[in-house]
Design a protein around this motif. Sequence first.
Motif, PDB file in Angstrom:
ATOM      1  N   THR A 133      -6.892 -57.001 -21.086  1.00 46.61           N
ATOM      2  CA  THR A 133      -6.950 -56.181 -22.523  1.00 46.61           C
ATOM      3  C   THR A 133      -7.930 -55.166 -22.829  1.00 46.61           C
ATOM      4  O   THR A 133      -8.934 -55.577 -22.567  1.00 46.61           O
ATOM      5  N   LYS A 134      -7.448 -54.495 -23.820  1.00 54.19           N
ATOM      6  CA  LYS A 134      -8.420 -53.606 -24.580  1.00 54.19           C
ATOM      7  C   LYS A 134      -9.197 -54.250 -25.572  1.00 54.19           C
ATOM      8  O   LYS A 134     -10.028 -53.567 -26.149  1.00 54.19           O
ATOM      9  N   LYS A 135      -8.754 -55.456 -26.094  1.00 55.16           N
ATOM     10  CA  LYS A 135      -9.154 -56.014 -27.131  1.00 55.16           C
ATOM     11  C   LYS A 135      -9.713 -57.463 -26.526  1.00 55.16           C
ATOM     12  O   LYS A 135      -9.132 -58.412 -27.245  1.00 55.16           O
ATOM     13  N   PRO A 136     -10.551 -57.783 -25.950  1.00 58.06           N
ATOM     14  CA  PRO A 136     -10.988 -58.961 -25.309  1.00 58.06           C
ATOM     15  C   PRO A 136     -11.482 -59.949 -26.324  1.00 58.06           C
ATOM     16  O   PRO A 136     -11.241 -61.039 -26.321  1.00 58.06           O
ATOM     17  N   GLU A 137     -12.335 -59.405 -27.226  1.00 55.67           N
ATOM     18  CA  GLU A 137     -12.840 -60.205 -28.214  1.00 55.67           C
ATOM     19  C   GLU A 137     -12.017 -60.759 -29.208  1.00 55.67           C
ATOM     20  O   GLU A 137     -11.967 -62.003 -29.522  1.00 55.67           O
ATOM     21  N   GLU A 138     -11.156 -60.006 -29.642  1.00 57.82           N
ATOM     22  CA  GLU A 138      -9.706 -60.447 -30.593  1.00 57.82           C
ATOM     23  C   GLU A 138      -8.979 -61.541 -29.877  1.00 57.82           C
ATOM     24  O   GLU A 138      -8.733 -62.630 -30.446  1.00 57.82           O
ATOM     25  N   VAL A 139      -8.777 -61.402 -28.588  1.00 56.22           N
ATOM     26  CA  VAL A 139      -7.841 -62.137 -28.030  1.00 56.22           C
ATOM     27  C   VAL A 139      -8.778 -63.417 -27.584  1.00 56.22           C
ATOM     28  O   VAL A 139      -8.185 -64.672 -27.608  1.00 56.22           O
ATOM     29  N   LEU A 179      -9.497 -69.334 -28.687  1.00 47.73           N
ATOM     30  CA  LEU A 179     -10.610 -70.296 -29.107  1.00 47.73           C
ATOM     31  C   LEU A 179      -9.814 -71.117 -30.234  1.00 47.73           C
ATOM     32  O   LEU A 179     -10.055 -72.394 -30.378  1.00 47.73           O
ATOM     33  N   ARG A 180      -9.270 -70.079 -31.299  1.00 48.78           N
ATOM     34  CA  ARG A 180      -9.131 -71.000 -32.583  1.00 48.78           C
ATOM     35  C   ARG A 180      -7.870 -71.136 -32.864  1.00 48.78           C
ATOM     36  O   ARG A 180      -7.585 -72.396 -33.589  1.00 48.78           O
ATOM     37  N   ARG A 181      -7.062 -70.324 -32.511  1.00 49.05           N
ATOM     38  CA  ARG A 181      -5.513 -70.522 -32.865  1.00 49.05           C
ATOM     39  C   ARG A 181      -4.743 -71.226 -31.777  1.00 49.05           C
ATOM     40  O   ARG A 181      -4.050 -72.185 -32.043  1.00 49.05           O
ATOM     41  N   ALA A 182      -5.164 -71.057 -30.543  1.00 51.30           N
ATOM     42  CA  ALA A 182      -4.512 -71.767 -29.391  1.00 51.30           C
ATOM     43  C   ALA A 182      -5.386 -72.951 -29.075  1.00 51.30           C
ATOM     44  O   ALA A 182      -4.755 -74.085 -28.193  1.00 51.30           O
ATOM     45  N   ASN A 183      -6.536 -73.105 -29.554  1.00 45.42           N
ATOM     46  CA  ASN A 183      -7.299 -74.435 -29.291  1.00 45.42           C
ATOM     47  C   ASN A 183      -7.636 -74.377 -27.933  1.00 45.42           C
ATOM     48  O   ASN A 183      -7.356 -75.531 -27.457  1.00 45.42           O
ATOM     49  N   GLY A 242     -11.274 -47.110 -12.114  1.00 47.86           N
ATOM     50  CA  GLY A 242     -12.618 -47.751 -11.718  1.00 47.86           C
ATOM     51  C   GLY A 242     -13.244 -47.963 -12.678  1.00 47.86           C
ATOM     52  O   GLY A 242     -14.419 -48.063 -12.804  1.00 47.86           O
ATOM     53  N   GLU A 243     -12.621 -48.442 -13.823  1.00 47.81           N
ATOM     54  CA  GLU A 243     -13.603 -48.715 -15.120  1.00 47.81           C
ATOM     55  C   GLU A 243     -14.048 -50.255 -15.041  1.00 47.81           C
ATOM     56  O   GLU A 243     -13.081 -51.078 -14.765  1.00 47.81           O
ATOM     57  N   ASN A 244     -15.129 -50.613 -15.656  1.00 45.39           N
ATOM     58  CA  ASN A 244     -15.376 -51.802 -15.934  1.00 45.39           C
ATOM     59  C   ASN A 244     -14.714 -52.446 -17.276  1.00 45.39           C
ATOM     60  O   ASN A 244     -14.800 -51.578 -18.142  1.00 45.39           O
ATOM     61  N   SER A 245     -14.532 -53.609 -16.935  1.00 40.84           N
ATOM     62  CA  SER A 245     -13.802 -54.356 -18.376  1.00 40.84           C
ATOM     63  C   SER A 245     -13.857 -55.799 -18.365  1.00 40.84           C
ATOM     64  O   SER A 245     -14.400 -56.143 -17.158  1.00 40.84           O
ATOM     65  N   ASP A 246     -13.544 -56.499 -19.203  1.00 41.45           N
ATOM     66  CA  ASP A 246     -13.365 -57.695 -19.417  1.00 41.45           C
ATOM     67  C   ASP A 246     -12.357 -58.471 -19.286  1.00 41.45           C
ATOM     68  O   ASP A 246     -11.080 -57.727 -19.906  1.00 41.45           O
ATOM     69  N   ALA A 247     -11.980 -59.432 -18.622  1.00 41.25           N
ATOM     70  CA  ALA A 247     -10.699 -59.989 -18.358  1.00 41.25           C
ATOM     71  C   ALA A 247     -10.981 -61.411 -18.845  1.00 41.25           C
ATOM     72  O   ALA A 247     -11.847 -62.030 -18.970  1.00 41.25           O
ATOM     73  N   LEU A 248      -9.698 -62.232 -19.329  1.00 40.71           N
ATOM     74  CA  LEU A 248     -10.021 -63.485 -19.909  1.00 40.71           C
ATOM     75  C   LEU A 248      -9.172 -64.556 -19.109  1.00 40.71           C
ATOM     76  O   LEU A 248      -7.947 -64.182 -18.794  1.00 40.71           O
ATOM     77  N   LEU A 249      -9.682 -65.728 -18.758  1.00 44.39           N
ATOM     78  CA  LEU A 249      -9.219 -66.921 -18.130  1.00 44.39           C
ATOM     79  C   LEU A 249      -8.917 -68.030 -18.959  1.00 44.39           C
ATOM     80  O   LEU A 249      -9.992 -68.246 -19.521  1.00 44.39           O
ATOM     81  N   CYS A 250      -7.688 -68.381 -18.973  1.00 47.44           N
ATOM     82  CA  CYS A 250      -7.463 -69.544 -19.890  1.00 47.44           C
ATOM     83  C   CYS A 250      -6.323 -70.462 -19.690  1.00 47.44           C
ATOM     84  O   CYS A 250      -5.558 -70.120 -18.951  1.00 47.44           O
ATOM     85  N   VAL A 251      -6.653 -71.700 -19.598  1.00 46.33           N
ATOM     86  CA  VAL A 251      -5.802 -72.808 -19.101  1.00 46.33           C
ATOM     87  C   VAL A 251      -4.991 -73.521 -20.533  1.00 46.33           C
ATOM     88  O   VAL A 251      -6.181 -73.990 -21.188  1.00 46.33           O
ATOM     89  N   ILE A 252      -3.916 -73.693 -20.670  1.00 44.82           N
ATOM     90  CA  ILE A 252      -3.189 -74.370 -21.784  1.00 44.82           C
ATOM     91  C   ILE A 252      -2.123 -75.464 -21.412  1.00 44.82           C
ATOM     92  O   ILE A 252      -1.568 -74.947 -20.382  1.00 44.82           O
ATOM     93  N   ILE A 293      -1.011 -63.211 -28.197  1.00 45.86           N
ATOM     94  CA  ILE A 293      -1.493 -62.180 -27.379  1.00 45.86           C
ATOM     95  C   ILE A 293      -0.974 -60.741 -27.667  1.00 45.86           C
ATOM     96  O   ILE A 293      -1.569 -59.903 -27.946  1.00 45.86           O
ATOM     97  N   HIS A 294       0.525 -60.834 -27.475  1.00 43.31           N
ATOM     98  CA  HIS A 294       1.199 -59.254 -27.654  1.00 43.31           C
ATOM     99  C   HIS A 294       0.833 -59.069 -29.132  1.00 43.31           C
ATOM    100  O   HIS A 294       1.068 -57.782 -29.343  1.00 43.31           O
ATOM    101  N   ASP A 295       0.566 -59.734 -30.040  1.00 44.10           N
ATOM    102  CA  ASP A 295       0.599 -59.463 -31.550  1.00 44.10           C
ATOM    103  C   ASP A 295      -0.855 -58.669 -31.867  1.00 44.10           C
ATOM    104  O   ASP A 295      -0.872 -57.819 -32.514  1.00 44.10           O
ATOM    105  N   ILE A 296      -1.610 -58.953 -30.785  1.00 40.78           N
ATOM    106  CA  ILE A 296      -3.196 -58.367 -30.833  1.00 40.78           C
ATOM    107  C   ILE A 296      -2.934 -57.172 -29.926  1.00 40.78           C
ATOM    108  O   ILE A 296      -3.564 -56.131 -30.299  1.00 40.78           O
ATOM    109  N   ASP A 297      -2.533 -56.985 -28.790  1.00 41.78           N
ATOM    110  CA  ASP A 297      -2.301 -56.013 -27.812  1.00 41.78           C
ATOM    111  C   ASP A 297      -1.056 -56.019 -27.203  1.00 41.78           C
ATOM    112  O   ASP A 297      -0.887 -56.789 -26.059  1.00 41.78           O
TER     113      ASP A 297
END
Length: 299
Positions: A212-218, A223-227, A241-251, A263-267
Amino acid sequence: MFRQKKPPKWTRILRNGLYLVVGDAMVAFAVTYFYIPNDLMVGGATGFALILYRMLGIDTALTVFVFNLLLMIAGAVFVGRQFLIYTALGSMIYPLCLKVFDLLRIAPPQIEDMMIRIVCAAILVGVGVGFVIKGGGSTGGSDELAVILNKLFSLPVTTVITVFDMGVLCVAFLFSSLQSVIYSIITLLIEMFVMNRVLLSGKGQVQFFIVTKKPEEVRQMLLRRANAGVTLVKIQTGYLGENSDALLCVIPTRKLHKTQEWIHDIDERAFITISEIREVRGNGFSYEQIPMPAPAERG
């Protein structure tokens, strides 16, 4: 620090004992009222013993006793004394349940459709054996062997049981009708599927991989809403070839659709892949989760 979540010892013993009693009773009921009346072949130590009796005339009871005794000794050595206790307990409860159902002399359920009988037999045995294994014990035979091999080589319990029982059924083909063998194989496959679901019940999770383009918001939302815990992964996009952050999450699976919406509400253009996870162990799952610090406490 993480502290592993463990219930009191007496509740674990009570729970495991209940699993053993209910599981053995279900298997005994299935064998008495579905397997024997419908000429379905039995896998495991019993099926192996019947084959030796038909081929070499070796006493069936003796074969089962020796086979289970050797496995109990191996289990005590490689798995632990607790396994030996629960296995011995299961080995006593199972034949006792068989004897009780035999003495009751209740007529088998009057079900005309053979496939329905097969499904009933498979569900009862699959759930029953699953309960026994979840209780840390064994009814003897292939499931006992599976627990030992799982401990030694991390082989899946259901895979070991399936391979062993299928091997017994393949040899038994020489002494039974083709129809009986086919019905028995179908029963075994359904039984293994049900047992697998029982063993994995309550452990199913889904894994999100989010670009996502908004990794910090996601991240904050997860962390807080999905716990849920989040791992940041450094990536490079393949096209630009751009450097970026991805997020890995298990729920948990139950949070799947709601988390997607958040997630889609944010991005709304976030790239998401979702994978089913059979079991998760570690921080926040088999260990207690670290309490979330307040935003101001992060450095």
